[in-house]
Motif scaffolding. Structure first.
Motif, PDB file in Angstrom:
ATOM      1  N   UNK A 157      13.139 -46.355  30.747  1.00 28.78           N
ATOM      2  CA  UNK A 157      13.464 -47.763  30.750  1.00 28.78           C
ATOM      3  C   UNK A 157      14.037 -48.133  32.119  1.00 28.78           C
ATOM      4  N   UNK A 158      13.768 -49.352  32.506  1.00 24.17           N
ATOM      5  CA  UNK A 158      14.271 -49.873  33.758  1.00 24.17           C
ATOM      6  C   UNK A 158      14.675 -51.326  33.550  1.00 24.17           C
ATOM      7  N   UNK A 159      15.312 -51.901  34.546  1.00 24.26           N
ATOM      8  CA  UNK A 159      15.753 -53.290  34.482  1.00 24.26           C
ATOM      9  C   UNK A 159      14.987 -54.102  35.514  1.00 24.26           C
ATOM     10  N   UNK A 160      14.483 -55.250  35.107  1.00 20.82           N
ATOM     11  CA  UNK A 160      13.725 -56.135  35.997  1.00 20.82           C
ATOM     12  C   UNK A 160      14.654 -56.677  37.081  1.00 20.82           C
ATOM     13  N   UNK A 161      14.217 -56.610  38.324  1.00 18.09           N
ATOM     14  CA  UNK A 161      15.033 -57.088  39.434  1.00 18.09           C
ATOM     15  C   UNK A 161      15.095 -58.608  39.506  1.00 18.09           C
ATOM     16  N   UNK A 162      14.192 -59.306  38.828  1.00 15.02           N
ATOM     17  CA  UNK A 162      14.201 -60.772  38.874  1.00 15.02           C
ATOM     18  C   UNK A 162      14.956 -61.378  37.695  1.00 15.02           C
ATOM     19  N   UNK A 163      14.609 -60.979  36.465  1.00 14.77           N
ATOM     20  CA  UNK A 163      15.229 -61.617  35.291  1.00 14.77           C
ATOM     21  C   UNK A 163      16.292 -60.752  34.624  1.00 14.77           C
ATOM     22  N   UNK A 164      16.359 -59.451  34.935  1.00 19.02           N
ATOM     23  CA  UNK A 164      17.370 -58.585  34.364  1.00 19.02           C
ATOM     24  C   UNK A 164      17.035 -58.018  33.002  1.00 19.02           C
ATOM     25  N   UNK A 165      15.813 -58.239  32.510  1.00 20.67           N
ATOM     26  CA  UNK A 165      15.404 -57.757  31.197  1.00 20.67           C
ATOM     27  C   UNK A 165      15.049 -56.265  31.262  1.00 20.67           C
ATOM     28  N   UNK A 166      15.302 -55.521  30.190  1.00 20.11           N
ATOM     29  CA  UNK A 166      14.898 -54.118  30.115  1.00 20.11           C
ATOM     30  C   UNK A 166      13.415 -54.038  29.792  1.00 20.11           C
ATOM     31  N   UNK A 207       9.342 -52.438  39.603  1.00 23.09           N
ATOM     32  CA  UNK A 207      10.556 -53.220  39.820  1.00 23.09           C
ATOM     33  C   UNK A 207      10.670 -54.422  38.897  1.00 23.09           C
ATOM     34  N   UNK A 208       9.540 -54.956  38.421  1.00 20.83           N
ATOM     35  CA  UNK A 208       9.539 -56.191  37.646  1.00 20.83           C
ATOM     36  C   UNK A 208       8.864 -55.954  36.305  1.00 20.83           C
ATOM     37  N   UNK A 209       9.309 -56.687  35.280  1.00 19.03           N
ATOM     38  CA  UNK A 209       8.792 -56.469  33.933  1.00 19.03           C
ATOM     39  C   UNK A 209       7.392 -57.038  33.746  1.00 19.03           C
ATOM     40  N   UNK A 210       7.010 -58.026  34.551  1.00 17.41           N
ATOM     41  CA  UNK A 210       5.681 -58.616  34.419  1.00 17.41           C
ATOM     42  C   UNK A 210       5.221 -59.131  35.776  1.00 17.41           C
ATOM     43  N   UNK A 211       3.947 -59.483  35.852  1.00 16.48           N
ATOM     44  CA  UNK A 211       3.435 -60.037  37.104  1.00 16.48           C
ATOM     45  C   UNK A 211       4.044 -61.413  37.381  1.00 16.48           C
ATOM     46  N   UNK A 212       4.430 -62.132  36.319  1.00 13.15           N
ATOM     47  CA  UNK A 212       5.072 -63.441  36.509  1.00 13.15           C
ATOM     48  C   UNK A 212       6.432 -63.277  37.208  1.00 13.15           C
ATOM     49  N   UNK A 243       7.281 -60.822  39.115  1.00 14.64           N
ATOM     50  CA  UNK A 243       7.010 -60.375  40.482  1.00 14.64           C
ATOM     51  C   UNK A 243       6.662 -61.565  41.370  1.00 14.64           C
ATOM     52  N   UNK A 244       5.833 -62.475  40.871  1.00 16.20           N
ATOM     53  CA  UNK A 244       5.460 -63.671  41.629  1.00 16.20           C
ATOM     54  C   UNK A 244       6.669 -64.568  41.852  1.00 16.20           C
ATOM     55  N   UNK A 245       7.454 -64.795  40.807  1.00 11.65           N
ATOM     56  CA  UNK A 245       8.636 -65.652  40.938  1.00 11.65           C
ATOM     57  C   UNK A 245       9.658 -65.055  41.898  1.00 11.65           C
ATOM     58  N   UNK A 246       9.787 -63.734  41.890  1.00  5.12           N
ATOM     59  CA  UNK A 246      10.724 -63.086  42.805  1.00  5.12           C
ATOM     60  C   UNK A 246      10.282 -63.292  44.252  1.00  5.12           C
ATOM     61  N   UNK A 247       8.987 -63.283  44.493  1.00  8.04           N
ATOM     62  CA  UNK A 247       8.493 -63.511  45.856  1.00  8.04           C
ATOM     63  C   UNK A 247       8.696 -64.973  46.270  1.00  8.04           C
ATOM     64  N   UNK A 248       8.613 -65.900  45.324  1.00  7.19           N
ATOM     65  CA  UNK A 248       8.752 -67.319  45.647  1.00  7.19           C
ATOM     66  C   UNK A 248      10.200 -67.693  45.952  1.00  7.19           C
ATOM     67  N   UNK A 249      11.150 -67.066  45.292  1.00  6.39           N
ATOM     68  CA  UNK A 249      12.564 -67.378  45.514  1.00  6.39           C
ATOM     69  C   UNK A 249      13.240 -66.214  46.234  1.00  6.39           C
ATOM     70  N   UNK A 250      12.618 -65.751  47.266  1.00  6.14           N
ATOM     71  CA  UNK A 250      13.129 -64.597  48.004  1.00  6.14           C
ATOM     72  C   UNK A 250      14.458 -64.937  48.662  1.00  6.14           C
ATOM     73  N   UNK A 251      15.398 -64.047  48.523  1.00  5.77           N
ATOM     74  CA  UNK A 251      16.705 -64.202  49.145  1.00  5.77           C
ATOM     75  C   UNK A 251      16.770 -63.259  50.339  1.00  5.77           C
ATOM     76  N   UNK A 252      17.371 -63.705  51.416  1.00  4.97           N
ATOM     77  CA  UNK A 252      17.452 -62.810  52.568  1.00  4.97           C
ATOM     78  C   UNK A 252      18.328 -61.599  52.261  1.00  4.97           C
ATOM     79  N   UNK A 253      17.843 -60.428  52.584  1.00  6.77           N
ATOM     80  CA  UNK A 253      18.581 -59.199  52.314  1.00  6.77           C
ATOM     81  C   UNK A 253      19.304 -58.693  53.559  1.00  6.77           C
TER      82      UNK A 253
END
Length: 90
Positions: free
Chosen positions: A1-10, A19-24, A26-36
């Motif tokens: 099990x892992x935790x989604x980096x965008x929504x936090x769901x297991x 890294x992400x639970x779904x392709x949605x 993953x896409x949303x994480x790319x759209x709201x990218x935060x500077x690291x």
């Protein structure tokens, strides 16, 4: 099990979902990218802040917020006597 980096769901970790639970997500994480990373000018401002005298912790927090996250709302600085003394590290 892992935790989604965008929504936090297991979710169950597979090769396609590292890294992400779904392709949605993953896409949303790319759209709201935060500077690291912090820009070089911000690093210089942080070093300058280390050399400054700061009156209170609240003023220090406000100055840090203005350097690192200028888009966030300002922190209200109250003029109160300090609750404790912060010693200098000279």
């Amino acid at each position: 099990m892992s935790t989604c980096l965008h929504c936090g769901r297991s979710f169950s970790r597979t090769r396609s979902t590292r890294k992400y639970c779904s392709s949605r997500c993953k896409t949303n994480a790319c759209l709201v990218r935060r500077p690291r990373r912090i820009r070089a000018s911000d690093v210089e401002a942080l070093y300058a802040l280390l050399d400054e005298e700061v009156d209170s912790v609240a003023a220090l927090r406000e100055r840090l917020r203005s350097i690192v996250a200028p888009q966030r709302p300002p922190i209200v600085v109250e003029d109160r006597p300090p609750l404790f003394f912060v010693p200098r590290l000279d």
